[in-house]
Structures are given as C-alpha cells and as structure tokens.
Design a protein around this motif. Structure first.
Motif, PDB file in Angstrom:
ATOM      1  N   ILE A 167      -4.094   3.459   9.974  1.00  0.00           N
ATOM      2  CA  ILE A 167      -5.324   2.883   9.431  1.00  0.00           C
ATOM      3  C   ILE A 167      -5.190   2.724   7.925  1.00  0.00           C
ATOM      4  O   ILE A 167      -4.293   3.300   7.300  1.00  0.00           O
ATOM      5  N   ILE A 168      -6.075   1.921   7.348  1.00  0.00           N
ATOM      6  CA  ILE A 168      -6.167   1.795   5.891  1.00  0.00           C
ATOM      7  C   ILE A 168      -7.425   2.529   5.445  1.00  0.00           C
ATOM      8  O   ILE A 168      -8.525   2.242   5.925  1.00  0.00           O
ATOM      9  N   GLN A 169      -7.240   3.455   4.538  1.00  0.00           N
ATOM     10  CA  GLN A 169      -8.369   4.241   4.024  1.00  0.00           C
ATOM     11  C   GLN A 169      -8.653   3.804   2.590  1.00  0.00           C
ATOM     12  O   GLN A 169      -7.743   3.725   1.767  1.00  0.00           O
TER      13      GLN A 169
ATOM     14  N   ALA B  25      -5.008   3.211   0.696  1.00  0.00           N
ATOM     15  CA  ALA B  25      -3.752   3.797   1.165  1.00  0.00           C
ATOM     16  C   ALA B  25      -3.712   3.716   2.685  1.00  0.00           C
ATOM     17  O   ALA B  25      -4.751   3.712   3.358  1.00  0.00           O
ATOM     18  N   ALA B  26      -2.502   3.643   3.213  1.00  0.00           N
ATOM     19  CA  ALA B  26      -2.310   3.649   4.663  1.00  0.00           C
ATOM     20  C   ALA B  26      -1.953   5.062   5.098  1.00  0.00           C
ATOM     21  O   ALA B  26      -1.281   5.801   4.380  1.00  0.00           O
ATOM     22  N   ARG B  27      -2.400   5.433   6.281  1.00  0.00           N
ATOM     23  CA  ARG B  27      -2.107   6.758   6.822  1.00  0.00           C
ATOM     24  C   ARG B  27      -2.251   6.707   8.338  1.00  0.00           C
ATOM     25  O   ARG B  27      -2.792   5.759   8.896  1.00  0.00           O
TER      26      ARG B  27
ATOM     27  N   LEU C 159       0.835  -1.200   0.000  1.00  0.00           N
ATOM     28  CA  LEU C 159       0.000   0.000   0.000  1.00  0.00           C
ATOM     29  C   LEU C 159       0.870   1.251   0.000  1.00  0.00           C
ATOM     30  O   LEU C 159       1.935   1.281   0.638  1.00  0.00           O
ATOM     31  N   PRO C 160       0.424   2.305  -0.695  1.00  0.00           N
ATOM     32  CA  PRO C 160       1.105   3.590  -0.536  1.00  0.00           C
ATOM     33  C   PRO C 160       0.814   4.141   0.855  1.00  0.00           C
ATOM     34  O   PRO C 160      -0.273   3.921   1.403  1.00  0.00           O
TER      35      PRO C 160
END
Length: 267
Positions: A76-78, A99-101, A64-65
């Motif tokens: 979290i993964i959005q 994406a992860a953030r 994931l980016p």
C-alpha cells in the motif's frame, strides 16, 4: 532542463513561485521513473528470510521510499500530511510524505510479486539489447509468422505478399537449387512420367488345357512330353490409366497463416 541561477548576488527574491518552479522541475525529472515499469524496485528491498529491507520503488510512475518489514502479499501507499502555521497565524496542510509499505487497506491491490527489480545492467542497456534483437526487422529482410487474419495485422506491419503460398528453404551455397536467396522453386503437384517408374516386368498367364480338358500346372503353360496342347495363346495385357494423367498433390498437411514484416520507416 529548466533551472534558476542562485549564484547571482544582491539578495535572491525567494518566494512561493520559486518553490513551485523547483517542485515542477523535480516532477518533470521524476517522469523518467516510468521507464522502469508500473511496479518496479529501483534499489534495496532485499529479502532476508521472511523480511524485506528498506528500499526505493516505482509505483505507476511515482518514485517512493519503501519501508521494509515482514513480507506480505500486498503493498500500500501510506501518506502523512503535516500542518504548518503561516505568517497570518493560519494553520495549513502543506507537507505530504508518501511511502510504500506492506499492508492491505481493502482497496489497494498491488501485489508484491508483481514488483520487478531493475538490474545493475540498467534500463538503457537493456533497451540496447532489445533493439539489437529486433535489428533484423529494422530493414527489409526480417519477417515473422502471423496466424491471425489479415485485417488483424498490428499497426505498422504488413503482409509479405511475395511469400503467398510458399514455404521457406534455408540457403545452401553448395546446392544450385538453394544457392540464390529469394529465388523461387518447387511445385505443389507432380505428374508421373515413364522415367519416374522403376524397371520391372509382369508374369503373364494363359489358360492351356490338354486333350482331357484339364488345366496344366494350375493355369501355367507347360511343355511336358506326351501331353497334347490344343493351343498356345499369348497376348499383351490391356492398357490402363490415362494418356494425360492428372497431377498428384504432394503438399504435406498444413495450417494456413501468413508472413508479416514491419512497414519500412514506421518504427
């Protein structure tokens, strides 16, 4: 790896089946991400003060980016879904961007501190180093100390029965007792012999009295003039001990465990 040859002339029949084939191939290749671990940083994600830059991460086998920002405790993964209108004029959700953030949605419990960075050395090179460290166990020779029960020995390992009740001794070619690898020696008990005793003697005292019945020199024999001695009594002390002495234990305090080794051909 599965592939299409798109170089053929004549108009390639491009349809949903082809797209699914391509997507499946990408998914298969992405499985290699699991080598990095459940939570890993593949690139970027560099810390600068209280912020972390963009990068690429692996979360449970998914690449994931990572959208950087102010550093927080959790990740979290959005997922954003996009609707596309098909040729039949019907809108359908077909595009998913993940994406992860940093964030906390109250459900996800991925901690940023648990993300491990993949070094520039590379996963395969690191595996080579690990395999090198484990090489003594690849054949007959390497063994490790096991403090658990025999029933709990891990699968693929076995007890080294030839080492039962024995301690290791480092090889020494200059000492005949330790010059042959695998040669047993030593004893858990020892029986004392006469040649084991240091040379010594014992003073022997007898009670000698003069004519008045007074002990001479505190029970020691004396040959002073003018003193009449009733008797000179000399003798040997009585024997003590055993004609067949019991062996003495010479084992230091210990805790019992066992040596185990990999079963050849298992790993």
């Amino acid at each position: 790896m599965n592939r299409y040859d798109f170089t053929q002339p004549g108009g390639f029949p491009f349809d949903q089946g082809v797209m699914k084939f391509i997507q499946d191939c990408i998914g298969t290749a992405a499985q290699t991400a699991a080598l990095a671990g459940p939570l890993a940083i593949l690139s970027g994600c560099d810390a600068a003060g209280t912020s972390v830059s963009d990068g690429v991460v692996v979360i449970n086998g998914e690449i994931l980016p990572f959208v950087g920002g102010v550093k927080q405790t959790k990740v979290i993964i959005q997922e954003n879904a996009t609707t596309v209108v098909f040729q039949d004029n019907q809108p359908r959700v077909v595009k998913y961007v993940r994406a992860a953030r940093f964030g906390d949605d109250g459900t996800t419990a991925m901690l940023w501190a648990n993300f491990k960075r993949n070094t520039t050395e590379g996963v395969l090179a690191r595996l080579d180093r690990v395999e090198g460290l484990l090489r003594p166990f690849a054949g007959v020779g390497g063994m490790v100390w096991w403090k658990g029960t025999k029933e709990a020995i891990p699968t693929g390992w076995r007890e080294v029965e030839g080492w039962r009740g024995r301690l290791p001794m480092h090889y020494n070619p200059d000492d005949a007792d330790f010059a042959t690898v695998g040669a047993p020696g030593g004893s858990k008990t020892v029986t004392m012999a006469l040649e084991n005793l240091i040379e010594h003697d014992h003073e022997q005292y007898v009670s000698i009295t003069d004519q008045t019945g007074t002990l001479i020199e505190d029970n020691r024999l004396s040959g002073g003039s003018g003193r009449g001695l009733w008797a000179k009594i000399f003798g040997r002390t009585a024997k003590t001990g055993s004609a067949n002495p019991a062996p003495m234990k010479i084992v230091n305090p210990y805790i019992t465990g066992m040596w185990i080794e990999p079963i050849p051909g298992t790993f």
